[in-house]
Each structure stands twice: as structure tokens, then as C-alpha cells.
Design a protein around this motif. Sequence first.
Motif, PDB file in Angstrom:
ATOM      1  N   LEU A  14      -3.700  -4.991 -37.566  1.00  0.00           N
ATOM      2  CA  LEU A  14      -3.570  -4.340 -36.272  1.00  0.00           C
ATOM      3  C   LEU A  14      -5.135  -4.439 -35.607  1.00  0.00           C
ATOM      4  CD1 LEU A  14      -1.752  -1.018 -36.460  1.00  0.00           C
ATOM      5  CD2 LEU A  14      -1.146  -3.175 -35.461  1.00  0.00           C
ATOM      6  N   VAL A  15      -6.309  -4.488 -36.353  1.00  0.00           N
ATOM      7  CA  VAL A  15      -7.367  -4.484 -36.024  1.00  0.00           C
ATOM      8  C   VAL A  15      -8.040  -5.769 -35.440  1.00  0.00           C
ATOM      9  CG1 VAL A  15      -8.475  -2.271 -37.054  1.00  0.00           C
ATOM     10  CG2 VAL A  15      -8.584  -4.545 -37.955  1.00  0.00           C
ATOM     11  N   LYS A  75      -5.769  -7.408 -33.593  1.00  0.00           N
ATOM     12  CA  LYS A  75      -5.043  -7.531 -32.157  1.00  0.00           C
ATOM     13  C   LYS A  75      -5.857  -7.107 -30.761  1.00  0.00           C
ATOM     14  CE  LYS A  75      -0.848  -7.761 -32.757  1.00  0.00           C
ATOM     15  NZ  LYS A  75      -0.066  -9.259 -32.322  1.00  0.00           N
ATOM     16  N   LYS A  90      -5.518  -6.957 -27.852  1.00  0.00           N
ATOM     17  CA  LYS A  90      -4.885  -5.952 -26.876  1.00  0.00           C
ATOM     18  C   LYS A  90      -5.153  -4.483 -27.093  1.00  0.00           C
ATOM     19  CE  LYS A  90      -1.068  -9.036 -25.152  1.00  0.00           C
ATOM     20  NZ  LYS A  90       0.117  -9.452 -25.619  1.00  0.00           N
ATOM     21  N   MET A  91      -5.275  -4.097 -28.393  1.00  0.00           N
ATOM     22  CA  MET A  91      -5.016  -2.572 -28.769  1.00  0.00           C
ATOM     23  C   MET A  91      -6.022  -1.778 -27.783  1.00  0.00           C
ATOM     24  SD  MET A  91      -6.081  -0.294 -32.085  1.00  0.00           S
ATOM     25  CE  MET A  91      -5.041  -1.700 -33.058  1.00  0.00           C
ATOM     26  N   TRP A  92      -5.489  -0.444 -27.385  1.00  0.00           N
ATOM     27  CA  TRP A  92      -6.365   0.340 -26.474  1.00  0.00           C
ATOM     28  C   TRP A  92      -7.598   0.577 -27.044  1.00  0.00           C
ATOM     29  CZ3 TRP A  92      -6.870   5.860 -26.742  1.00  0.00           C
ATOM     30  CH2 TRP A  92      -7.493   6.238 -25.564  1.00  0.00           C
ATOM     31  N   TRP A 113     -12.058   1.890 -32.230  1.00  0.00           N
ATOM     32  CA  TRP A 113     -11.320   2.262 -33.561  1.00  0.00           C
ATOM     33  C   TRP A 113     -11.870   1.509 -34.669  1.00  0.00           C
ATOM     34  CZ3 TRP A 113     -10.363   6.738 -32.441  1.00  0.00           C
ATOM     35  CH2 TRP A 113      -9.484   7.321 -31.231  1.00  0.00           C
ATOM     36  N   GLU A 124       1.693  -2.765 -24.338  1.00  0.00           N
ATOM     37  CA  GLU A 124       1.447  -3.297 -25.771  1.00  0.00           C
ATOM     38  C   GLU A 124       0.234  -2.693 -26.222  1.00  0.00           C
ATOM     39  OE1 GLU A 124       3.222  -5.395 -27.012  1.00  0.00           O
ATOM     40  OE2 GLU A 124       2.011  -5.984 -28.946  1.00  0.00           O
ATOM     41  N   LYS A 125      -0.879  -2.445 -25.293  1.00  0.00           N
ATOM     42  CA  LYS A 125      -2.174  -2.033 -25.867  1.00  0.00           C
ATOM     43  C   LYS A 125      -1.736  -0.356 -26.408  1.00  0.00           C
ATOM     44  CE  LYS A 125      -4.043  -0.229 -21.659  1.00  0.00           C
ATOM     45  NZ  LYS A 125      -5.159  -0.131 -20.708  1.00  0.00           N
ATOM     46  N   TYR A 126      -0.929   0.507 -25.885  1.00  0.00           N
ATOM     47  CA  TYR A 126      -0.720   1.751 -26.143  1.00  0.00           C
ATOM     48  C   TYR A 126       0.131   1.584 -27.480  1.00  0.00           C
ATOM     49  CZ  TYR A 126      -2.880   3.387 -21.966  1.00  0.00           C
ATOM     50  OH  TYR A 126      -3.741   3.669 -20.986  1.00  0.00           O
ATOM     51  N   LEU A 152       0.316  -0.614 -29.705  1.00  0.00           N
ATOM     52  CA  LEU A 152      -0.719  -1.104 -31.093  1.00  0.00           C
ATOM     53  C   LEU A 152      -1.488  -0.009 -31.394  1.00  0.00           C
ATOM     54  CD1 LEU A 152      -1.751  -4.610 -29.734  1.00  0.00           C
ATOM     55  CD2 LEU A 152      -0.444  -4.120 -31.791  1.00  0.00           C
ATOM     56  N   PHE A 153      -2.079   1.062 -30.361  1.00  0.00           N
ATOM     57  CA  PHE A 153      -2.784   1.944 -30.563  1.00  0.00           C
ATOM     58  C   PHE A 153      -2.068   3.075 -31.466  1.00  0.00           C
ATOM     59  CE2 PHE A 153      -3.734   6.303 -29.101  1.00  0.00           C
ATOM     60  CZ  PHE A 153      -5.116   6.668 -30.099  1.00  0.00           C
ATOM     61  N   MET A 179      -1.468   2.370 -34.955  1.00  0.00           N
ATOM     62  CA  MET A 179      -2.777   2.348 -35.619  1.00  0.00           C
ATOM     63  C   MET A 179      -3.027   3.926 -35.883  1.00  0.00           C
ATOM     64  SD  MET A 179      -5.245   0.567 -36.798  1.00  0.00           S
ATOM     65  CE  MET A 179      -6.952   0.363 -37.259  1.00  0.00           C
ATOM     66  N   ILE A 223      -6.101   5.897 -38.279  1.00  0.00           N
ATOM     67  CA  ILE A 223      -7.231   6.805 -37.732  1.00  0.00           C
ATOM     68  C   ILE A 223      -7.312   8.165 -38.219  1.00  0.00           C
ATOM     69  CG2 ILE A 223      -8.178   7.342 -35.747  1.00  0.00           C
ATOM     70  CD1 ILE A 223      -7.094   4.792 -34.481  1.00  0.00           C
TER      71      ILE A 223
END
Lengths: 318, 496
Positions: A118-119, A121, A123-125, A130, B200-202, B204-205, B208, B212
Motif C-alpha cells: 500500500l505504501v 501507492k 494515490k493514497m491520501w 503515513w 481511490e485515495k480514500y 487506499l487510506f 491502510m 496505522i
Amino acid sequence: MSKKTKEPAMHIKRTAGDWVFDTAIVILFVLFTIICVFPFYYLLINTISDNDLVTSGKINFFPMLKDAAGNGVFGVQINNYIALQNVQDLGSSVIVTVARTVIGTALMVITSAWAGYLVTKQKMWKRSFWYRFLVITMYFNAGLVPWYMNMLMMGLTDNFLAYVIPGMVAPYNIILVKTYIESIPVSLEESAVIDGASTLTVWRKIIVPLSIPILATISIFGAVGNWNSFQDSLLLMNNRPDLYTLQHRLYIYLNSSSNLGAMMSQGGTISEQAAASMLNQRVIQYTVSMVSIIPILLVYPFMQRYFVKGIMLGAVKG
Amino acid sequence: MRGTVNTAASAEEAESLGSRVSLWVYRVVALIAGMALFFPPANPGRISEKINAAASLFTTGISRDTITNSMGRILRSQWIQDSDITLLMISCIVVMLGVIACAAGACMSLGNRKMRRTGLLLPLCGAPVMGVGLFLIHRAYQNMLTHGEEVGKLDTIKVMIPGGFWVFCVFAGLLLLTAAIAFFTTEPEKNRAARMEMDEKYKLFLMMLPVILLSFIFAYLPIWGWRYAFFDYKPGGVIGPENYVGLKWFGSLFNDPATVSDLIRVLRNTLIMSGLGIATSWLPIAFAVLLAEVRSTRFQRTVQTLTTIPNFISWVLVYAIAICIFSTDGFVNSFLTNVMHQSGANTNYLQIADHTWLKMLLWGTWKGVGWSAIVYIAGIAGIDQQLYEAARVDGANRFRCIWHITIPGLMPTYMVMLLMSIAGILSNGMEQYLVFENAMNKDVIEVLDLYVYHIGIGQNQIPLSTVVGISKSLIGVTLLFGANGISKAIRGESII
């Protein structure tokens, strides 16, 4: 390991000085290798020799048994290993250690593979935030006692979960996986996405299979770490001796001044008298040590290239 | 977030400030409530002091054994009725379901307008469900209270309303309020054909997020434990305004004679052992350089394999090996007796405190040097062979090649390692010193980490050991950033 040949140097004649130097370093390395290996060998022969000879300090270079006259002759016995089944508390600690090695390593590897993917990516917010959030924990910790109080607060003392849950997020391993995944051609992933694969599918069907080498590396490191774990057991399991890990149990054996022979449970397959003479404290200490070294020595030759790969990846990262 | 062009984000931009604020408050509260499910101090279900303090709301809901493990007699004598425990567990599950609905709604609220509207319906149902669950918990509390009065055992069963109960009441109220505001200020999607989608960005978040949260709980939350440094805390006690002592414990690092002399001794040991480690940090380089000079590749590989084994065994096992070699009946003594025919050789070398620092260094070297050399061995393999050829053409012998090509080639790696070990000068770990410690050598072997363990866990001096730990952490971070700065200045590269 360096495979380079020194072809260009071959035609240069070795001087006498070179010869002396070469011999000296070979001797040096042979000596150091012996120093590294001999203790393991010595521990082993102590566990397979006659126990009286061991405690009276008669064993030097070979395993020995007593002959009819009571003198030491070359020979081997494995009674100590059989007798281990009667040593109190050893069984539970072996089970706990095997369980945490299997479960803890599996959880850690899955988490690292997932987070490491995931890291990557972009595009991740707030991706880089993070990522740093995870990585910075490598360089900073709140200290032993606050950590302990936190585990206490979370109800993770005297609890098997304390062995497997906190170790799930291993920042260093996440970095290794991330670095590795970044070397996989993006086109593979993109074509799957065009075909409509979800993130989970891409991870499961493409990323994980392609990252097997790095996942093997981190699982070996994780497994060895779990097998060798001692500190969390020492700190967290005060009221649950049945949850002590093998290393903790061994530590207790090594420090117990009382005769461990007395800790043997009654009965068993050997007569009490035989037990008393065979199972003195020292020999139990040695045999338990050997038992906890053997798995590492067994997997070691097969895994060495993964170990080396792991440290190399770490070094590349710097 | 602002610069993005996709529809979901721009739809959010269009909402009023009040709506956005309440949305964010709602998400954060839902997140905290979700974590609080697993957080024993916030357990609203601990309505009697006899309920296990280590049980979280989640555990209370699912594990009868855990919550009742210290009330055997109370249950046998029916001072607390089984039915009340069952009611408690059911109500905890109800609260839990409400919280889960709110958390799921918070996740969905990151989606587009349609998804957000639908998601916000979840807390509008979930928060009232939490309320019902809390009411049932209160009911169980009242039942226990009346029953306890009837049997006259209130002193034993110690019924109470836990702090967590009020915390969850606040959660429920806040969630309902903020979700309602957000829901009614979000205009319904006019386009009937619109589907629920999330950027997509949310997505992926959210995927994750579990990682976290785990990291937060086990790596960041311990910092909350630093508060013990400011209180006169005793294990099992409480902290509050009455035992707040300000910086007293920090002061005691400098004022209290016993602590000061301990610290000086411990710091001396720490710095000497780390110093010895740094002073010998060139050994792996020497190992690698010399090994590369051996012509046989097979010999190189064998040596490398065998010398890395000790790195993979724990310090406890190293100590077992130390016993095996150096104790009264160990190898050294039997060698002296049997082979050298020396009589009376029965020294237990492990009990002798002389040269402890040196011995610890040697054990560390024995365990680590083969392993540390791997990086340099690979570094040597990476050096361009043309450099050596050119040097030889110019008439350089092998020592000059080593000195002018190999060593400079390994320097960057070495600098990183050196800076890292300088940054970690106060942290030599405690395992090695703990296993080798005994009555003879404890004055010279106790390093800072071991000292913290002894006073914190061994002697239960939580505040003092926290203060020492805080100071150590802060110094460590400062050194790390210092080393990083030096690295940036000299090499133009950072090490972290």
C-alpha cells in the motif's frame, strides 16, 4: 557472496611475502571459525556423553561413555534427550514458542506484505505522511516502563496475544517489502487493473507471488526473532509461567541454584534412582540449550542466502 | 486534498464549513470509539470492581470466563446473579454493534455524495443503538445493586458505574449530533443514476488504516505513559491532582545522592561499553577485507557461513554456551586438568568481575562480527575491478590496493554504521547484560537499559524509571538528528 575471480592477478608471481601473508590470514580465519563453531560442538558432546563424566569435567573433544571399569571411552547416548519429557514446564514453553513463532511470523509477514504494497501507492491520501508515521517508530521508543504500562493498560499482560499482536507492524520489514515491490515492473499491475482487478486481487494474485523472495527473507528473520524471544516473556508474563517462552524457561534453568533433578515430575519411564544420577542440573541446562539451538542450526544452512539478501537490502536502503 | 480534480472531492468542497467540521468531528470520534472497544480502561461494562480490569468492552461482550475469572465465590453464592452477567454481556454486544455501525458510517462518509448520505444513516441508527446498550448496562447495574442490597453483600461485590460508561455516553451523543448535522446539511444526490463510489485515495487510506492504528497503539500510545513521570505513582494506585509532583522526579536525577551515584555508575558502564563497541567497529571491515584476500571462494563461503551462526542465537543461549565453556566444570577447566595436567583448575570464570567490560565486548564481537562483515563483503564485491587493474598497472601491490581502493570504497557504508552506533550510544539493550549479570559483577555490568529494567520492573519505581527512560529517549533522538545532520553536511545524504 563474492564470486569474482582474480584472473588478472594470476599471472603476477606471488612473492615470499605474499605467501606468508596468505598463509597467515588463512590460519587466522580457521582459528576464528573454530572459535565460532567449537562451543556448539562442545555443548552437543556434553549432552550425549555420560553425565558423570560431564559433571566431573572429563569431556574435552569427543563424546565419551563409561566402560566397565568406569573409565571414559568413546561413545554416545541420547538418554538425556529422552529424559527431557520429564522436565517440568518444558513442554508448555516449547508449545508456546512454536505457536508464537508460527502465528507471530505469519501475521507479521501478511501485515508487512500488505502495508509494504500500500505504501507504494502514490494515490493514497497523505501517503508519505503515513509512511513516515510507520517508519519513524524504528528510531524512537517511549522507553521500557511506559511500554510496559501501555501493555498493562491494553490488557496484554499474562496474555498470549502479547506475543503476536504488537509484532505485527514491523517497520523495517515494511521498508524491505516496499523497496522490493518498487522494483517490480508497474506494467504488470497496470494491465491487471485495466482488466478490472481490485487492489486486493492485484495484491493477492500479482504482488505477493512476485515478492516471495523478500517475504521468505522477512519470515526467516521473523521466525528467528520469535524463536529467540525472551524479553517480552520476562516482562509481561509474571503470573502465567505456562506462557513462558523457551528462552525464558532456559534462562530460569540456567539461573536456578536448586538441583533441577528435583524438579523432575515423579514417575516416568526411568527409575527414580537412575533419574537422580542421570539428570543433574548441568546436563539438563545443556540439553535444553541444545534443543533450543537445534531448530536454528537445522534451518540455517538452507536459509543463509535469504539472511544475506535481507541484510543487503537493508544496506542498500542505508 | 484541495488540488484534486475528481468529483468526490469537489463535491465535498461544495459543502458548507459547518457540515465539513461536523463530518470530521464525527469521523474522529467514531475512530476513537472504535479503538475504545479494545481499550480496557474505557470499558463501560465494568460495573463491579470484581470484573476483570484487563477486560475491554469487546472482551466483556464475548468472553464470560475472562470477566468472571476473579469472582468464583461471588457467583457460586449468587451474590451476583448469572442473569445479570448475561444481561451485561448482551448489552455490551449491543453497544459494540452501535459503535461498529458508526465506524462503518465514518468509513463510508469518505465516499461520494451518494455514499456519504447512505453512510451517515448508519450512525443515525448506530448511535441510538449504543444508547440502548448503555441503558441496558445501567439496567444490569441497577439489578446488581438491588440484588446486592437484598443479600447484604454490596461491600463485597462493589457495584459501580465505571468512567468508561460516561465516556461512551459522550461518544454516543457526539456521534448522533455530528452525524445528524452532517446528514441534514448534505444535499441528497439529485442524479438518480449516481452510484455509491469512493475516491481511490480514500479507499487506499482505509485499507491502510488498520496498520496505522496498530502502529499507533503499540508505538505511539506508550508516550502517554510519560505522564507517570509527573506523579507520585505506586503500582496499583491512581494518578490525580493529589499526587501530582511536577518535575520532582526530574530533579531527583540531579539532587538525590543515591540516584545520582547510581546514574554516574550506570552511565560510566554504558558509555564505556558503547565506546568499546565503536572503537572496534572497524573489525568487520578488517574481516571482510582479509577474507576477500583469500583465493579460494569455497573457503570464503565456508568461513562466512560458519562465523554468522552465533548471530542467530539468543543471548540466553550465548550465556548457556558461556557456562559450558567457562564454568567450574566447563571446557577451559577440564582442558587445563586433562590436557595440560594442571591440578586444581576449577575457576568459575563467569563469577570473576575482572575485565567485565572487555569480556562483554568479546562476547559481542564473537556474536556479531561475522554478520556485520556481510555488508562489507558485498561492498567489496561491488567495487569496480578496473580500479584494481589500473592500480596494478601503475605498480601498486595488494596492500596499496587495499588501502587506496578497497577501504575508501567501503567508507560510505562504514560512516552510516558509525553514525548509527553513535546515535545509539545510550542504548546497548539489556539482554546481554541481564544474562551475564551476577552478584560479583553487577556494579560494572549494569548499563542504562538494564538499570531502567531493575528500578522500573524489579523495584516498581515507575516514576523514576520513566524519567530515566524519557531522558534517554530524548537524548537518543537528539543524537540521531545530530548524526543525520552531520551525514547530510558531509556526504549530502541522510541516514534515516
